[in-house]
Design a protein around this motif. Structure first.
Motif, mmCIF file in Angstrom:
data_model
loop_
_atom_site.group_PDB
_atom_site.id
_atom_site.type_symbol
_atom_site.label_atom_id
_atom_site.label_comp_id
_atom_site.label_asym_id
_atom_site.label_seq_id
_atom_site.Cartn_x
_atom_site.Cartn_y
_atom_site.Cartn_z
ATOM 1 N N ALA A 174 -44.345 -20.589 15.356
ATOM 2 C CA ALA A 174 -44.375 -21.456 14.182
ATOM 3 C C ALA A 174 -43.755 -20.770 12.969
ATOM 4 C CB ALA A 174 -45.816 -21.873 13.875
ATOM 5 N N THR A 175 -43.986 -19.471 12.837
ATOM 6 C CA THR A 175 -43.415 -18.730 11.712
ATOM 7 C C THR A 175 -41.891 -18.674 11.814
ATOM 8 O OG1 THR A 175 -45.413 -17.365 11.754
ATOM 9 C CG2 THR A 175 -43.611 -16.608 10.367
ATOM 10 N N VAL A 176 -41.380 -18.462 13.023
ATOM 11 C CA VAL A 176 -39.925 -18.469 13.219
ATOM 12 C C VAL A 176 -39.355 -19.857 12.924
ATOM 13 C CG1 VAL A 176 -38.062 -18.172 14.891
ATOM 14 C CG2 VAL A 176 -39.990 -16.582 14.891
ATOM 15 N N ALA A 177 -40.049 -20.906 13.367
ATOM 16 C CA ALA A 177 -39.582 -22.269 13.109
ATOM 17 C C ALA A 177 -39.477 -22.524 11.612
ATOM 18 C CB ALA A 177 -40.514 -23.278 13.763
ATOM 19 N N LEU A 178 -40.455 -22.033 10.848
ATOM 20 C CA LEU A 178 -40.406 -22.171 9.394
ATOM 21 C C LEU A 178 -39.206 -21.430 8.817
ATOM 22 C CD1 LEU A 178 -41.566 -22.735 6.515
ATOM 23 C CD2 LEU A 178 -42.836 -20.595 6.781
#
Length: 412
Positions: A174-178
């Motif tokens: 999720a952090t990479v997607a952000l």
């Protein structure tokens, strides 16, 4: 990373502890030359360094003018994955933009790229240190896999270690997607065949694809309370000090809790194709102001006016969210992989709440060490349901509220 390299990295952290001579610290706050923990004179690729710096300063989702999407992808993974703070005076020393049990990271990001001469990998190590080596060929596509190393967690975690590693993988994804969206790149979460060494999802980068309204909703909802640039926003992600508990936790307002609730709901909606209706429920609970005599619980996914907890389970702060899983519903979609799929999805959903909490300046601590039977009884959960995960919210202690985030540990 082999054993010798891992021990060397651990020794480096130990040497940086209290009372040790760590030399000149001029690089920590000289932001004109310091980019993501590396210096240009250390050999960090100038093009990649520029992309990281541009991304760190971004306050909205947009593509860097003239930048190659491949460089933006590397920058996004690097910024999401790297260690951001070191707190030598706490039990858990290393901190990233996402949580991990005891600050021990058991999930590594592996960027797999495909080009004219075949597939190659860019591996990001367990301490987030060192320059990622770009593949020596032009890419035509890329996706991010997650290698899990449950044995990095202490032995007392026992059979829970694989679950914890999968949870961490979801937080990281999720952090990479952000970060990728802030770099102007859309991503898509894709199921893959899990194994003992790999998570059951990967993140596909879609540089030429249209924006995903549900992903944009996730990013916008999580960012709603933050007026900071990306670097400052991610630096503020905190689980709080390891010693904090129900007694020491500051109160969280209704508005603060609702901001986190909205981000969690958006995260669940984004993975709707992987979660059948009712497969994962988000139950928010909070004590009434002034005491713990009454704890109210509300189902965030239903028209629920709320009810009172049936009993008093152990709480680590006055407000939290419990993730209730219906295994039979999820098993109908994921079969024998359900036990690996569910933790990843729970971590993914929870991270959007963690990011929203960081945006409004409060701490969010995920937990998997709850008493499942105790909480199932208190919530009146279905007998077949599983209490899969919890997220506890707390404000920063009063004595620390005026302390800049950059000095809560050494900001890298």
């Amino acid at each position: 990373m082999n054993r010798l390299a891992w021990e060397s990295a651990g020794q480096a952290l130990w040497d940086a502890g209290p009372g040790r001579d760590v030399g000149t610290v001029r690089t920590l706050f000289e932001t004109d030359r310091h980019v993501a923990g590396l210096l240009a004179e250390d050999g960090f690729d100038e093009t990649l360094a520029g992309a990281v710096q541009w991304l760190q300063r971004s306050t909205e989702s947009s593509h860097e003018p003239g930048a190659d999407w491949r460089t933006s992808v590397l920058a996004a993974v690097w910024e999401a994955h790297r260690i951001r703070r070191v707190a030598p005076d706490d039990r858990y020393v290393a901190h990233r933009a996402y949580p991990a049990p005891r600050g021990i990271f058991a999930a590594d990001a592996v960027l797999e790229v495909e080009g004219p001469i075949g597939a190659r990998q860019v591996r990001f190590g367990p301490l987030g240190a060192g320059q990622p080596s770009p593949p020596g060929c032009p890419w035509v596509s890329a996706h991010l896999g997650f290698d899990v190393y449950p044995a990095r967690y202490p032995t007392p975690y026992g059979g829970l270690r694989t679950t914890l590693a999968d949870l961490e993988s979801g937080h990281l994804a999720a952090t990479v997607a952000l970060c990728a969206r802030r770099a102007g790149i859309t991503t898509a979460l894709q199921r893959c065949t899990g194994s003992d060494a790999h998570a059951s999802f990967r993140l596909r980068f879609l540089p030429e694809g249209p924006s995903d309204p549900l992903l944009d909703k996730c990013v916008d909802t999580a960012a709603a309370g933050s007026a900071s640039d990306l670097r400052t926003w991610l630096d503020r992600r905190s689980s709080g000090r390891s010693s904090e508990n129900l007694v020491t936790s500051g109160p969280v307002t209704d508005e603060q809790a609702e901001a986190v609730h909205r981000a969690l709901q958006a995260g669940l909606e984004l993975v709707g194709e992987h979660v059948p209706d009712g497969g994962i429920r988000l139950l928010a609970h909070g004590a009434e102001p002034g005491g713990l005599d009454t704890v109210r619980v509300v189902d965030l996914g239903a028209s629920d006016s709320g009810r009172t907890l049936r009993s008093r389970p152990r709480m680590t702060s006055s407000r939290g969210i419990t993730f209730v899983v219906e295994p039979r519903l999820l098993a109908g979609l994921h079969g024998s992989e359900t036990h690996r799929v569910v933790p990843f999805l729970l971590g993914w959903i929870a991270q959007w709440g963690c990011l929203a909490a960081a945006g409004i300046g409060i701490a969010s601590r995920p937990a998997r060490n709850h008493d499942e039977v105790e909480w199932a009884d208190a919530l009146g959960a279905d007998p077949n349901a599983v209490i899969g995960y919890q997220l506890w919210l707390r404000t920063v202690p009063i004595e620390a509220q005026d302390v800049p985030w950059s000095t809560r540990g050494i900001r890298l």
